[in-house]
Design an enzyme around this catalytic site. Structure first.
Site, PDB file in Angstrom:
ATOM      1  N   SER A 238      33.651  45.907  46.174  1.00 44.13           N
ATOM      2  CA  SER A 238      34.360  45.803  44.908  1.00 44.13           C
ATOM      3  C   SER A 238      33.533  46.338  43.732  1.00 44.13           C
ATOM      4  CB  SER A 238      34.781  44.355  44.707  1.00 44.13           C
ATOM      5  OG  SER A 238      35.870  44.318  43.841  1.00 44.13           O
ATOM      6  N   LYS A 242      31.321  49.944  43.502  1.00 48.00           N
ATOM      7  CA  LYS A 242      31.198  50.964  42.448  1.00 48.00           C
ATOM      8  C   LYS A 242      29.712  51.234  42.209  1.00 48.00           C
ATOM      9  CE  LYS A 242      34.923  48.372  40.025  1.00 48.00           C
ATOM     10  NZ  LYS A 242      36.170  48.647  40.641  1.00 48.00           N
ATOM     11  N   TRP A 329      45.512  46.490  44.279  1.00 46.64           N
ATOM     12  CA  TRP A 329      44.842  46.659  42.981  1.00 46.64           C
ATOM     13  C   TRP A 329      43.782  47.771  43.043  1.00 46.64           C
ATOM     14  CZ3 TRP A 329      45.829  45.684  38.235  1.00 46.64           C
ATOM     15  CH2 TRP A 329      44.840  45.464  37.280  1.00 46.64           C
ATOM     16  N   HIS A 379      41.612  41.518  49.544  1.00 45.34           N
ATOM     17  CA  HIS A 379      40.338  41.921  48.939  1.00 45.34           C
ATOM     18  C   HIS A 379      39.232  40.963  49.389  1.00 45.34           C
ATOM     19  CE1 HIS A 379      38.120  44.075  45.875  1.00 45.34           C
ATOM     20  NE2 HIS A 379      37.766  42.948  45.266  1.00 45.34           N
TER      21      HIS A 379
HETATM   22  C1  GTR Z   1      38.504  42.805  39.667  1.00 44.99           C
HETATM   23  C2  GTR Z   1      38.342  44.176  39.072  1.00 44.99           C
HETATM   24  C3  GTR Z   1      38.066  45.185  40.155  1.00 44.99           C
HETATM   25  C4  GTR Z   1      37.044  44.718  41.155  1.00 44.99           C
HETATM   26  C5  GTR Z   1      37.105  43.232  41.439  1.00 44.99           C
HETATM   27  C6  GTR Z   1      35.884  42.640  42.128  1.00 44.99           C
HETATM   28  O1  GTR Z   1      38.759  41.857  38.707  1.00 44.99           O
HETATM   29  O2  GTR Z   1      39.522  44.492  38.395  1.00 44.99           O
HETATM   30  O3  GTR Z   1      37.690  46.421  39.582  1.00 44.99           O
HETATM   31  O4  GTR Z   1      35.763  45.054  40.752  1.00 44.99           O
HETATM   32  O5  GTR Z   1      37.296  42.487  40.305  1.00 44.99           O
HETATM   33  O6  GTR Z   1      34.739  42.989  41.826  1.00 44.99           O
HETATM   34  O7  GTR Z   1      36.090  41.764  42.982  1.00 44.99           O
END
Ligand code: GTR
Length: 398
Positions: A238, A242, A329, A379
């Site tokens: 996540s 990045k 997402w 996720h």
């Molecule tokens: C969310 C964000 C994503 C991702 C995620 C995470 O809120 O929108 O870009 O980074 O968190 O890190 O679990």
């Protein structure tokens, strides 16, 4: 303001392929002055540095220059961890510069059955070192009060150890507490940032700091006699996916890069605007990217790059990008296409990438030097993900 944030949240995310605005991706294999890139030499000498500086100036931001003093203190070195199958090491890393000090606590498990230097997965954790396992000897991370083992499902330690890999982890807050006003508490303080100071438009913030942290842990791993530093697999989930992609682009010492559900500003193509958008991410997380990235809020087509070019910066090293079906997402298809397009640079090296622009069936790993899967579920980081990353590492490192 709160009101602004609500307005951002209210902005409806698009998940409909037919509603994606038309776009043309920037040409990966064309230099700023219009020359076609046809060889790996041209890529390395001209195009790669060009892209790196655009990502640094417009997306992730630059880390300040300046020498930081580093020292390592071994707090723990126990050969009978995980029922005797592993050695647990805990190293306190102290960074100092101009009288400012910051500390990061590195936790490692190394397989006892491997008698040579071991390859290691480097994977930062979200909630504190003590949350990755119920092991009562783990020293809690400085910024976390979370319970021991509460993230254990994401960390199949025994599986990693049995496969002959070590694991190295640090709580990501140690480099930048993930909050919009924490610059002065982060490692940026080493470079003179004080509360209220302005960050330059191309100045790195949290993602740059986490990526910097990945490289500083690599510096340590190079000194550890039990670690094969030429075989470090940098993995991130996540927001840390990045950061891992950015760290892997900047620092070619990482042998393999794995981006698990890295989404917007990670593997996903920004121009698709599916799920999370540049506008939304910059508004909700103003401390992640550099301020210049905000220029592209609702103006994705003005971006001088797109994220397939970030993935290409990992070449010719093996790269694994993964998505989850329920994680819309992060735009799974955008992550997949980006990985597919990055394959053009691997071709310059005579290597194969995904070799398809058709999304594979769920729970099926595809590709060669670039690999991809979309698994069922949400996720998260699961055993399925780890099993595939281990197999991928076996293929390229063993
Ligand atoms: C969310 C964000 C994503 C991702 C995620 C995470 O809120 O929108 O870009 O980074 O968190 O890190 O679990």
């Amino acid at each position: 303001s709160l009101l602004g944030l609500h307005a951002q949240n209210a902005e409806e995310a698009n998940y409909d392929e037919s509603k994606i605005p038309p776009f043309t991706l920037p040409a990966l294999l064309e230099t700023a002055n219009g020359q076609k890139v046809t060889t790996s030499q041209q890529w390395e000498q001209t195009r790669r540095p060009e892209l790196l500086s655009i990502f640094a100036e417009q997306v992730y931001g630059k880390m300040p220059e300046g020498k930081v003093d580093v020292s390592y203190k071994k707090l723990d070195d126990n050969h009978s961890a995980l029922d005797g199958s592993a050695t647990r090491k805990q190293i306190e890393i102290t960074f100092s510069r101009n009288g400012v000090e910051r500390k990061a606590l590195l936790l490692m498990y190394l397989p006892n059955h491997v008698k040579t230097k071991v390859p290691v997965f480097l994977h930062f954790n979200f909630q504190g070192n003590q949350t990755i396992s119920a092991d009562p000897e783990i020293i809690p991370s400085q910024y976390s009060k979370e319970a021991r083992g509460n993230q254990a499902s994401r960390w199949p330690l025994q599986k990693i150890i049995d496969a002959g890999y070590g694991l190295a982890t640090v709580h990501y807050f140690d480099f930048f507490p993930d909050d919009k006003d924490k610059h002065a508490e982060s490692i940026l303080a080493l470079f003179g940032y004080k509360p209220g100071d302005d960050i330059p438009a191309d100045g790195g913030q949290a993602i740059a700091a986490w990526a910097w942290g990945n490289s500083r842990v690599m510096d340590y791993l190079e000194t550890d006699w039990q670690v094969d530093a030429s075989k470090v697999i940098l993995m991130g989930h996540s927001r840390l996916g990045k950061a891992s992609l950015w760290a892997g682009a900047l620092d070619t010492r990482f042998a393999i890069v794995v981006a698990n559900e890295s989404g917007c500003g990670g593997a996903a193509l920004s121009r698709r605007q599916v799920g999370e958008t540049v506008n939304r991410i910059n508004n909700v997380f103003p401390h992640w990217f550099c301020k210049n990235f905000r220029r592209y809020n609702k103006k994705e087509n003005d971006l001088p790059i797109d994220q397939h070019e970030l993935l290409a910066l990992i070449a010719p090293r093996p790269l694994y990008v993964a998505s989850a079906e329920g994680d819309r997402w992060s735009d799974p298809k955008g992550e997949f296409l980006s990985a597919s397009y990055a394959g053009d640079v691997y071709k310059l090296y005579g290597m194969k990438g995904l070799e398809t622009t058709t999304l594979p069936p769920v729970n099926t790993s595809i590709g060669d030097r670039v690999a991809y899967h979309i698994r069922t579920g949400v996720h998260d980081v699961t055993d399925f993900d780890w099993e595939n990353y281990i197999r991928f590492a076996d293929k390229w490192l063993k």
